[in-house]
Design a protein around this motif. Structure first.
Motif, PDB file in Angstrom:
ATOM      1  N   MET A  49      40.865  34.985  37.712  1.00  0.00           N
ATOM      2  CA  MET A  49      42.274  35.275  37.995  1.00  0.00           C
ATOM      3  C   MET A  49      42.396  36.660  38.607  1.00  0.00           C
ATOM      4  N   GLN A  50      41.637  37.632  38.018  1.00  0.00           N
ATOM      5  CA  GLN A  50      41.746  38.998  38.519  1.00  0.00           C
ATOM      6  C   GLN A  50      41.083  39.147  39.887  1.00  0.00           C
ATOM      7  N   TYR A  53      42.234  35.681  42.482  1.00  0.00           N
ATOM      8  CA  TYR A  53      43.631  35.636  42.920  1.00  0.00           C
ATOM      9  C   TYR A  53      44.042  36.957  43.542  1.00  0.00           C
ATOM     10  N   ALA A  54      43.490  38.066  42.999  1.00  0.00           N
ATOM     11  CA  ALA A  54      44.077  39.349  43.377  1.00  0.00           C
ATOM     12  C   ALA A  54      43.065  40.363  43.890  1.00  0.00           C
ATOM     13  N   MET A 291      50.354  35.942  45.249  1.00  0.00           N
ATOM     14  CA  MET A 291      49.171  36.691  44.835  1.00  0.00           C
ATOM     15  C   MET A 291      48.103  36.648  45.914  1.00  0.00           C
ATOM     16  N   ARG A 311      52.513  43.567  40.700  1.00  0.00           N
ATOM     17  CA  ARG A 311      51.857  42.239  40.661  1.00  0.00           C
ATOM     18  C   ARG A 311      50.421  42.380  40.191  1.00  0.00           C
ATOM     19  N   HIS A 312      49.752  43.400  40.708  1.00  0.00           N
ATOM     20  CA  HIS A 312      48.370  43.620  40.279  1.00  0.00           C
ATOM     21  C   HIS A 312      48.298  43.856  38.776  1.00  0.00           C
ATOM     22  N   HIS A 314      50.357  42.764  36.519  1.00  0.00           N
ATOM     23  CA  HIS A 314      50.572  41.482  35.826  1.00  0.00           C
ATOM     24  C   HIS A 314      49.288  40.678  35.751  1.00  0.00           C
ATOM     25  N   ILE A 315      48.667  40.504  36.902  1.00  0.00           N
ATOM     26  CA  ILE A 315      47.507  39.605  36.927  1.00  0.00           C
ATOM     27  C   ILE A 315      46.340  40.230  36.165  1.00  0.00           C
ATOM     28  N   GLY A 319      44.671  38.192  33.148  1.00  0.00           N
ATOM     29  CA  GLY A 319      43.248  37.870  33.176  1.00  0.00           C
ATOM     30  C   GLY A 319      42.514  38.448  31.973  1.00  0.00           C
TER      31      GLY A 319
END
Lengths: 436, 336
Positions: A49-50, A53-54, A291, A311-312, A314-315, A319
């Protein structure tokens, strides 16, 4: 071959590997592989996810996993009433003073924007706070650790069902991730890496040394089992179970351990499927598209009005929470918290191999990578030892070199993991199951 | 009030150990910062590279000791150092050819290099443990002390002893020589200037005919020299254990970032800042305070801010403060 055919095929291969282990070695080790593989898959899912996605580079996975383990102890172990009576309240007061000092220093720092002596005032608050904290903390800690040090010597937990520890472990990890993310996000990607490396070392130092909290290197064992998982002893005394073992022609002791492991496997699979469903839903939602847009071009996303740093954060928190959840699950299955066992190569960098090998950006890839790399990690060891004994067969039995090589053959697994990572990164950088 | 004894204790327990440790960190951070300046990535394999290079030195030292060769009062490891550096340089260049060069040609993102360095870290880690094992190794020999605590007490008549170990002296002297040589090389020689040009602006450097592969190769050789020297000095001063070198990664990176990534001067300053803070925060000041205050006010506790087991927290906190207040580092490194 597109992903629609590739994914089921690769998962079928993975299933085959585990079944082959069951047939060739033993079903016990096959189920061990499966269970730890499922936990590794959840960790890989969190890191994916980290990273996928980002594009955030987290090398503090070990710390978040260990926090999950602490949650398992703090939630499920029965409280040690004597220790609470001796120093529990004092300890809480001391910790409150410590946290209050830090919050106070931050508030003063913010309030005194234009002041000249801001740095000195904040430093004075911190030093005085630290002195009061130590004066309160020391006696409280000594009192708690003096209570039956051989068996307890810590505050114990809340005595709640251990399943509750799983979300709480995730919360612990999320809290730590929030602190790190708040400071290190928005800077170069490498800075986040160093900051996460640091926080994981510190978390481990706390867990190893604060005996009043986690018993340190003395370990906490005998954690209660989660609700549907039975105890082997109870199974072996249950007449219904014995009759079934008799009917299937199996040894009741062996069958009872298999039953326990199967129960864990079912529980972990359920968690993994729920997480997978959520992760896929999120990835395909507008949020997931946003993302990926941020990952692929931060400047463009910022121009579209997206708050990239937020946003960063959050993710990164989400994660890490998934890693904490996996950590709580692992400690639950082990039934003990052993702070000495957390090694960065095994709990941080191996997870990275899993994500890269599986296919960054693809949740199915991360899960497959987690299970496959765990399988290799476990199976390379006997292979390495065997290879070493074949290679050194020509040497004398008494030779020191031979003994040395065989003793150190276990490090073969790190060599294999490193080479595996480098090969995948070079020749198939999108991993086994690419993003698209 | 006993000012002299307090001063001696301060020298003995804080200043000398912190200076030696700071020199080791500075050498390690210089390696990290050079890689960052020229190859533009954070090399996570640096700690394990140090361990592997030091292992070569240890094996050579054992060979020399077995052959009966010694370096008089100095540790034999210093004789073995050039061989260790040469072997490590070959290994680093081979690694670059096999791993990093491909991504350089592709102009891959820095984070891809970092992930590749994780793979290299695994390989180095395994090689070290394969060859020498995971345990503590002793390889220091020669004279143990330049000044021993007892001699000092007898010579001065003070209650407090001052011990200055050979390994500490060698660390400081070697670090000064290495740093002087490095700055001379970077500022005066043609190759050094081309390295700085490459670090400042890659495109312009290429345009003026600088061969990038040569610059990269020279960088790896220098990094090998710095890493092996730092590793050997640390091993002589404290002890050699492969895992400790991995753990050094955090203070080393903290030093490089605090000083400003990519800035050699910053790496040195950062190394000393981290080392002094670490020693001062984890030192129990009881003895020194007792000398300084009237007897009735002598402290009961250890007067220690943080247990030594939390020394990593010190580098971490300094790192976080610098990231918050001045993300480019004290000496304005390359990038945010």
């Amino acid at each position: 071959m597109n992903n629609a055919t590739r994914t089921p095929l690769l998962f079928a291969c993975m299933g085959f590997l585990i079944i082959a282990t069951g047939v060739l070695q033993s079903w016990d080790s096959a189920l061990n592989l499966l269970n730890f593989g499922l936990i590794a898959a959840i960790m890989a899912l969190g890191v994916n996810m980290q990273w996928g996605y980002a594009g955030l580079f987290n090398v503090g996975i070990m710390g978040f996993v260990a926090l999950g383990g602490v949650a398992a102890v703090l939630v499920s172990m029965p409280p040690v009433n004597d220790a609470w009576a001796q120093g529990g309240l004092r300890m809480i007061f001391a910790l409150a003073v410590g946290v209050g000092t830090i919050i106070g220093a931050i508030m003063v720092f913010r309030r005194l924007k234009a002041q000249r002596f801001r740095g000195l005032i904040v430093l004075a608050i911190l030093v005085i706070g630290a002195m009061i904290f130590r004066a309160l903390f020391g006696p409280a800690r000594d009192a708690i650790e003096a209570v039956n040090p051989a068996g307890e010597g810590y505050l114990g937990g809340l005595g709640l069902p251990i399943l509750l520890a799983w979300p709480i472990g995730a919360l612990f990890a999320a809290g730590a991730a929030w602190i790190v993310g708040k400071t290190a996000l928005g800077l170069r990607s490498d800075y986040l890496a160093i900051a996460t490396l640091g926080i994981s070392e510190i978390i481990l130092a706390v867990i190893r040394n604060e005996d009043w909290l986690t018993r340190g290197v003395k370990n906490v064992n005998g954690l209660p089992r989660p609700w549907p998982v039975p105890y082997e002893i109870e199974l072996q005394e249950d007449p219904g179970f014995l009759a079934r073992a008799e009917a299937w022609g199996m040894d009741p002791v062996g069958l009872s351990t298999l039953t326990v492991k199967l129960a864990y496997a079912g529980l972990f699979l359920l968690v993994l499927l729920i997480l997978m469903w959520l992760a896929q839903k999120a990835l395909q939602s507008p949020w997931g598209r946003m993302m990926r847009a941020i990952r692929d071009n931060e400047t463009a996303a910022e121009a579209m009005g997206k708050d990239v740093k937020k946003r960063h954060l959050h993710i990164f928190v989400i994660g890490s929470a998934v890693c904490g959840l996996a950590g709580a699950m692992m400690t639950t299955m082990d039934g003990l918290l052993n702070p000495g066992a957390y090694q960065p190569l095994r709990y941080t960098f191996l997870i990275w191999v899993m994500v890269i090998v599986g296919g960054s950006g693809n949740n199915w890839g991360a899960v497959l990578g987690g299970m496959l790399v765990w399988f290799l990690y476990v199976q390379v060891e006997p292979l390495g030892t065997w290879l070493m004994s074949v290679m050194t067969a020509g040497l004398d039995d008494g030779s020191a070199l031979k003994q040395h090589l065989i003793d150190n053959a276990i490090y073969m697994r790190f060599l294999v993991m490193g080479i595996f990572l480098l090969l995948v990164l070079r020749f198939s950088p999108r991993g086994l199951i690419p993003e698209r | 009030m006993d000012f002299l004894n307090a001063l001696v204790a301060l020298l003995n327990f804080v200043i000398i150990p912190a200076t030696a440790y700071g020199s080791q960190l500075a050498l390690g951070a210089l390696g990290v910062t050079l890689i960052y300046g020229i190859l533009r990535f954070s090399n996570f394999a640096h700690g394990d590279g140090m361990a592997l290079g030091t292992m070569f030195v240890i094996l050579t030292t054992w060979g020399l000791q077995a052959a009966g060769i010694s370096f008089g009062p100095l540790p034999t490891a210093l004789l073995a150092l050039p061989i260790g550096i040469a072997l490590t340089a070959l290994l680093f260049i081979a690694t670059d050819r096999a791993v990093y060069r491909f991504y350089r040609r592709q102009k891959a993102a820095p984070v891809i290099f970092v992930i590749a360095s994780l793979g290299v870290m695994f390989v180095y880690n395994a090689l070290t443990r394969f060859i020498i094992g995971p345990d503590d190794q002793r390889f220091a020999d020669g004279e143990r002390f330049i000044i021993s605590a007892r001699d000092f007490r007898e010579a001065t008549g003070l209650a407090e002893g001052l011990a200055f170990r050979t390994s500490q002296g060698i660390t400081i002297v070697t670090a000064i020589i290495v740093v002087a040589a490095l700055f001379w090389f970077l500022n005066k020689t043609r190759t050094g200037k081309s390295m700085r040009a490459f670090s400042d602006n890659e495109d312009l450097a290429l345009l003026s005919g600088i061969n990038p592969e040569r610059v990269v190769m020279v960088t790896w050789i220098i990094v090998a020299a710095l890493a092996v020297t730092a590793g050997t000095l640390y091993g002589l001063d404290k002890s050699y254990r492969p895992f400790t070198y991995f753990q050094l990664l955090l203070p080393i990176f903290a030093s490089a970032i605090v000083g400003g990534l990519g800035n050699p001067l910053g790496a040195i300053a950062g190394g000393f800042i981290i080392a002094y803070s670490e020693v001062m925060v984890t030192y129990a000041w009881k003895k020194i305070v007792t000398y300084l205050v009237p007897e009735t006010m002598a402290p009961e506790g250890l007067v220690q801010l943080l247990g030594t087991e939390y020394k990593f927290a010190v580098s971490f906190v300094i790192l976080i403060i610098v990231l918050l207040v001045r993300p480019t580092g004290i000496f304005r490194g390359k990038a945010v």
